[in-house]
Design a protein around this motif. Sequence first.
Motif, PDB file in Angstrom:
ATOM      1  N   SER B 337       0.828  -1.206   0.000  1.00  0.00           N
ATOM      2  CA  SER B 337       0.000   0.000   0.000  1.00  0.00           C
ATOM      3  C   SER B 337       0.865   1.260   0.000  1.00  0.00           C
ATOM      4  N   THR B 341       1.144   4.182  -2.946  1.00  0.00           N
ATOM      5  CA  THR B 341       1.015   5.614  -2.690  1.00  0.00           C
ATOM      6  C   THR B 341       2.218   6.363  -3.249  1.00  0.00           C
ATOM      7  N   GLN B 344       1.760   7.010  -6.790  1.00  0.00           N
ATOM      8  CA  GLN B 344       0.884   8.173  -7.060  1.00  0.00           C
ATOM      9  C   GLN B 344       1.664   9.474  -6.911  1.00  0.00           C
ATOM     10  N   LEU B 367      -5.195  10.726  -0.393  1.00  0.00           N
ATOM     11  CA  LEU B 367      -3.941   9.997  -0.582  1.00  0.00           C
ATOM     12  C   LEU B 367      -3.116  10.039   0.710  1.00  0.00           C
ATOM     13  N   PHE B 371      -1.983   7.005   3.173  1.00  0.00           N
ATOM     14  CA  PHE B 371      -0.571   6.807   3.489  1.00  0.00           C
ATOM     15  C   PHE B 371      -0.378   6.764   4.998  1.00  0.00           C
ATOM     16  N   LEU B 445      -7.283   5.799  -6.463  1.00  0.00           N
ATOM     17  CA  LEU B 445      -7.027   5.512  -5.043  1.00  0.00           C
ATOM     18  C   LEU B 445      -7.545   4.145  -4.629  1.00  0.00           C
ATOM     19  N   THR B 448      -5.049   1.355  -3.250  1.00  0.00           N
ATOM     20  CA  THR B 448      -4.511   1.720  -1.937  1.00  0.00           C
ATOM     21  C   THR B 448      -5.598   1.587  -0.879  1.00  0.00           C
TER      22      THR B 448
END
Lengths: 109, 491
Positions: B337, B341, B344, B367, B371, B445, B448
């Motif tokens: 995960s 991120t 991204q 986001l 995170f 998203l 994630t």
Amino acid sequence: MATWLALLCGLLATVGTRLMLRPKGPGRALGIVLLGLAVNLLVFTMTGAVHGRAPLVEPGASSPEPPYADPVPQALVLTAIVIGFALQAFALVLLVLRAPNDPDEEAQS
Amino acid sequence: MNAFVVAPILILLAAGIVTQLAPVRWRRGIFVAGVTLHLVSAVFLFAQVEQSGPQAVHLGGWEAPLGIALVADLLAAVLVLLTALLGFAVTLALTRSSTHEDLRAGVPALVCFLLAGVDAAFLTADLFHLYVAFEILLLASFVLFVVGCDGERPRAAARYLLPAVLSSMLLLAGVGLLYGLTGTLSMTDAGARIAALGSTPAVGVVAAMLAVSFALKAAAFPVFAWLPASYPAVPSELAALFSGLLTKVGVYALVRVFTLVLPGELEWMGTLLLIVAGATMVFGVLGALAQWGMQRLLTFHVVSQVGYLLVGLGIGTVGALAATVYYLFHNSVAKTSLLLTTGQVRRRHGTDELRNLGGIARTDPWLAAFFLIAALGLAGIPPLSGFWAKLLVLDSAAEAGSWAILGVAAAVGVLTLLSMAKIWTTAFWGEGAEGRRAGTGLLALLPTFLLVLVVVGLGLFAGPALAIAERAAADLLDGTAYVDALRRAAP
């Protein structure tokens, strides 16, 4: 016979390891090839080097007469050679491609 | 013939072949369909194993020593589920990030083959098949390393390739020697014959070869340097996949072989494993703290976390191995995960250098939130999954009286939190250079989000998850369920 094969195996492994430890260049690909040969030879001779006794079952018998050459390590080595060949081909391309002063790499970076 | 055991591998191989044969514009769709189907099959396999115990298949209808068997015990089923989950999330991310060139070069097929190799490694009950499974996943990962390569990646790929090849050769040599000693390649048969042989020097040599080979794959101290030297160069989505799965296959192989085939060797290797585990944790986390690139920092953490996984095997009790199983699942999900991120961030800001980033929490709150949850999960803040994982490891260390490893694990936990705080305060908090950009789209998203959901879920429902981990560990140490499954499935 077995002693000579063992010595050859050790020699190949030594030279292969030495070549793999080189900091750069296509010599390392050769190291992979030699080390691969050493390992294949080791697996191949694992159950002893039996000469001229194929594992064939005589009519009327239920198993081949010992001593016979164990077919399993041969099958393993066959598989390992095929896999190793693919791997070595890839390693050769990669290690030669990224060798220093390679025009392709300089052009791309 | 139990189709559930073979289905995950077959689905992936079929999906890989079909996407490669299909026109480029269909590849995304087939890729997602195949990986989704794989997830479904993994859930079915897990449900079946969870309810009715380990399942086995003798491939081709031949029993060992002639044939190869696949066995899904609870550990293997859990790990196949993990593979499917991570594969699914990474696939969703890859379908968005892949360029036309990537698709044409065959990234979908390679990812499918890689996942198939991972599944095969988890399911196989045959030592040579384990070697073949490793080669499948390695070859796929080698090619993924250099697909669409630029200047830095062949260099990184070479750093990745040489240790991987060396470890495969050690594995092959170890398996060959083991065959010479026992005359069988089946893990259960070999285990029985090794037990009869006792702990001879020859068995010790085999154990050492296999242990070094798997430690190389798992990136344990002192043979971990290849990982942080190579993973930062690949795209984050692929790094997420590699970090989540590849080192874990090494840890799994170590656990499986040293509980099923060579349990006697753990007596002398246990302490050594604990030292290796402690050193892996410390060097990994110190390396991570020194980094200023997000992906670099996170890949160093992969090394550090492998240390925690090895503690379980080093102690070797049911509780400790259960901690390893739970930790492995949690860690893979959280790490994947975090790296997604990072992907991204890299795509939106063109860099993952912490010094050049800032204020993402304001420009991209979702986001940042995902995170934060995954990072706190990794660092072990309650009630997230990492807290229970760390607590279990510490608890099993205390129970075994290994106070040194307990101290190291606790200290490294604090340093982990510190390094996560470093990313958070520099990249996500503070002043951003660009405050005008809109947040990342919801669809982007999704992967994630799914993984973060698992991190939270594993934390909130730690009870049932731990019960499963404990059953898996008990089966692993007992070993009779595994043998029984093989016998029941005999043709």
